[in-house]
Design an enzyme around this catalytic site. Structure first.
Site, PDB file in Angstrom:
ATOM      1  CG  HIS A  40      -0.281  -0.012   2.538  1.00 25.96           C
ATOM      2  ND1 HIS A  40       0.338   1.086   3.078  1.00 25.96           N
ATOM      3  CD2 HIS A  40      -0.138  -1.018   3.458  1.00 25.96           C
ATOM      4  CE1 HIS A  40       0.824   0.785   4.274  1.00 25.96           C
ATOM      5  NE2 HIS A  40       0.558  -0.492   4.527  1.00 25.96           N
ATOM      6  CB  CYS A  65       1.463  -3.726   5.137  1.00 29.71           C
ATOM      7  SG  CYS A  65      -0.065  -4.538   5.681  1.00 29.71           S
TER       8      CYS A  65
END
Length: 309
Positions: free
Chosen positions: A191, A207
């Site tokens: 992301h 992440c």
């Protein structure tokens, strides 16, 4: 001698002036060495931090720090030179989909039907919240305007620092996931970010974080179902078609909190294959030792009798 240039001599900017995706033509069969090293001049009366140069030249902060030991991260010296590590050895794995090497904090994307690889710098999970390693998965879905739902553990950790996290952070410019997310497996995502730092650092909740132009490029080009492989290889090496031997060494990720907080270097993983490679008769042993100690994150020619970088 490295050429001093303010330009990108061999790659293409894919999205905008500050886009970070670097497109390399794939090397011929039997080769894994791509790109060329570049040296840039820091302008006189410089007011920009190292992150600004890293972003401009498609690098993570860790890549620039490895290549330029001792550089002032807050304000590189005016008139000095910076090495931009634009030459690299492709990871020794399948050239398909997305390959993430957490040790060098780079993401490799091999677009189907092309003869190129796009290389993007990333941020990864902080110590104790590591990004998964040695994992093969796939893109499950993509989300324009992701919502961040912090885990209970994440909220507790923030609370220890006197910060209160909501149960849900809505989509928008204040969302730590940025404006786009590519979900891999069930629990992790590639992301963007709402910050202007963190690429090339261990800062996420596990992440994979990219600069915003980069995640926009991936979001637009990576299909659902794309293979994703995450590896952890601080040492890469290659025997090129001309017989030359190249070694690229990065600082390994700390394996625990003690290593993370220690001033000592994290030991390098020396596999049997690597040991055989660096012990060959056609290798300059002294240069090998220098490369293993220096950990510049750049490929070095370690062939006996051949010039290095």
């Amino acid at each position: 001698m490295r050429r001093i240039t303010p330009f990108f001599p061999f790659f293409v900017l894919l999205v905008s002036h500050f886009s970070l995706a670097i497109s390399y033509p794939l090397p011929p069969e039997g080769s894994r060495l791509v790109g060329q090293p570049v040296t840039i001049a820091v302008p006189q009366n410089n007011t920009q931090p190292l992150e600004s140069f890293a972003a401009r030249y498609g690098q993570g902060l860790s890549n620039m720090l490895e290549a330029n030991p001792g550089v002032d991260v807050f304000l590189p010296q005016s008139g000095s030179t910076l090495v931009v590590p634009q030459q690299l050895i492709l990871p020794d794995t399948v050239r398909e989909g997305i390959v993430v090497n957490v040790a060098e904090m780079r993401l490799y994307y091999y677009p189907a039907g092309t003869n190129t690889v796009e290389v993007l710098p990333i941020g990864i999970g902080q110590a104790g919240r590591e990004t998964p390693r040695n994992w093969v998965t796939a893109v499950e879905r993509k989300q324009d305007g992701p919502v961040w739902v912090p885990t209970a553990n994440t909220r507790r950790e923030y609370a220890k620092e006197g910060k209160t996290l909501p149960a849900m952070v809505p989509a928008g410019p204040d969302n730590p996931m940025g404006l786009y997310a590519i979900y891999i497996g069930r629990l992790y995502a590639i992301h963007g970010t709402n910050a202007n730092f963190g690429i090339g650092l261990r800062v996420s909740q596990g992440c994979i974080r990219l600069r915003n132009d980069d995640i926009k490029y991936l979001f637009d080009h990576v299909p659902v179902g794309t293979r994703v492989q995450i590896i952890d290889r601080p040492v890469k090496f290659s025997v090129e078609p001309d017989g030359s031997r190249w070694l690229e060494v990065h600082e390994p990720l700390s394996r625990n909190r003690a290593e993370f907080e220690s001033d000592k270097k994290v030991p390098l993983p020396v596999t049997p294959v690597l040991r055989t490679f660096i012990k060959g008769d056609d290798v300059d042993t002294s240069r090998v030792n220098e490369v293993l100690e220096r950990r510049s994150g750049m490929p070095v020619n370690i062939s006996a009798g051949r010039p290095g970088l």
